[in-house]
Enzyme design. Sequence first.
Site, PDB file in Angstrom:
ATOM      1  N   CYS A   1     -59.227  -8.271 -15.056  1.00 14.16           N
ATOM      2  CA  CYS A   1     -59.692  -7.797 -16.356  1.00 14.16           C
ATOM      3  C   CYS A   1     -59.605  -6.264 -16.445  1.00 14.16           C
ATOM      4  O   CYS A   1     -58.516  -5.722 -16.554  1.00 14.16           O
ATOM      5  CB  CYS A   1     -61.088  -8.320 -16.645  1.00 14.16           C
ATOM      6  SG  CYS A   1     -61.554  -8.206 -18.394  1.00 14.16           S
TER       7      CYS A   1
ATOM      8  N   HIS B   1     -61.322 -13.632 -15.009  1.00 19.02           N
ATOM      9  CA  HIS B   1     -62.304 -13.346 -13.961  1.00 19.02           C
ATOM     10  C   HIS B   1     -62.408 -14.510 -12.973  1.00 19.02           C
ATOM     11  O   HIS B   1     -63.303 -15.356 -13.100  1.00 19.02           O
ATOM     12  CB  HIS B   1     -63.683 -13.128 -14.590  1.00 19.02           C
ATOM     13  CG  HIS B   1     -63.829 -11.879 -15.390  1.00 19.02           C
ATOM     14  ND1 HIS B   1     -64.398 -10.733 -14.884  1.00 19.02           N
ATOM     15  CD2 HIS B   1     -63.484 -11.605 -16.673  1.00 19.02           C
ATOM     16  CE1 HIS B   1     -64.410  -9.790 -15.824  1.00 19.02           C
ATOM     17  NE2 HIS B   1     -63.856 -10.292 -16.914  1.00 19.02           N
TER      18      HIS B   1
ATOM     19  N   GLU C   1     -63.567 -14.494 -10.077  1.00 17.27           N
ATOM     20  CA  GLU C   1     -64.786 -14.346  -9.280  1.00 17.27           C
ATOM     21  C   GLU C   1     -65.977 -15.059  -9.913  1.00 17.27           C
ATOM     22  O   GLU C   1     -67.015 -15.241  -9.253  1.00 17.27           O
ATOM     23  CB  GLU C   1     -65.108 -12.867  -9.061  1.00 17.27           C
ATOM     24  CG  GLU C   1     -65.681 -12.116 -10.254  1.00 17.27           C
ATOM     25  CD  GLU C   1     -64.651 -11.682 -11.287  1.00 17.27           C
ATOM     26  OE1 GLU C   1     -65.028 -10.969 -12.239  1.00 17.27           O
ATOM     27  OE2 GLU C   1     -63.466 -12.054 -11.149  1.00 17.27           O
TER      28      GLU C   1
END
Length: 223
Positions: free
Chosen positions: A99, A198, A200
């Site tokens: 991002c 994202h 994560e």
Amino acid sequence: MSTVPPIRAIPERFSHVTSAVPTIGVLALQGDVREHARALEQAGARTLNVRRAEELDQVDGLVLPGGESTTMWRLARAFELLEPLRKRIEAGLPAYGSCAGMIMLADRIRDGVAGQETVGGIDMTVRRNAFGRQVDSFESNVPLTGMGDTPYHAVFIRAPWVESVGDAVEVLGRAESGPNAGRIVAVRQGRLMATSFHPELTGDFRVHHYFADLVRRAMRKED
């Protein structure tokens, strides 16, 4: 947003990777630092928060997390990290940006603030906040080259997209559906890679396994 799925085991496609344990830094100026560290540890790496040039010198690879790209740039300037980051990446340090981190690794940005700088390294043009503002956040499946046959369930939050790439850039993924179908959302150029989304924030750490593998191969000087 959907509930985060459970952590998955290391996929078989990464089982060939050397047992060497890389130290992968997470740029800890702002953004999803803890979440990336957790994902990297699941990928078999040691992690180190990086805020100073001397910490940058201790890592085999670096993650530039999601967050706010203008804040990240200004803090990198304030911590005297922008030039050291550029030099390490130019010297071949593997790096992955998610991002805002994608924006930081882009050679060119559109819709940035006046004077906004990047670390650079990937020959691409990225449009900041291309998918919309915070209220436009969404989830979508994205097929990713080299990361299995199952599409990746990606989380997009104030996400950029890639408008154009140079000849040396491999497109790893595109948006699959909706009004922005076909937009580039994952790329790699040599030891550098970036995603609009994202990884994560999910329990699927294939992207982090892919990057950790890239770092290990760089340590073995295989690319």
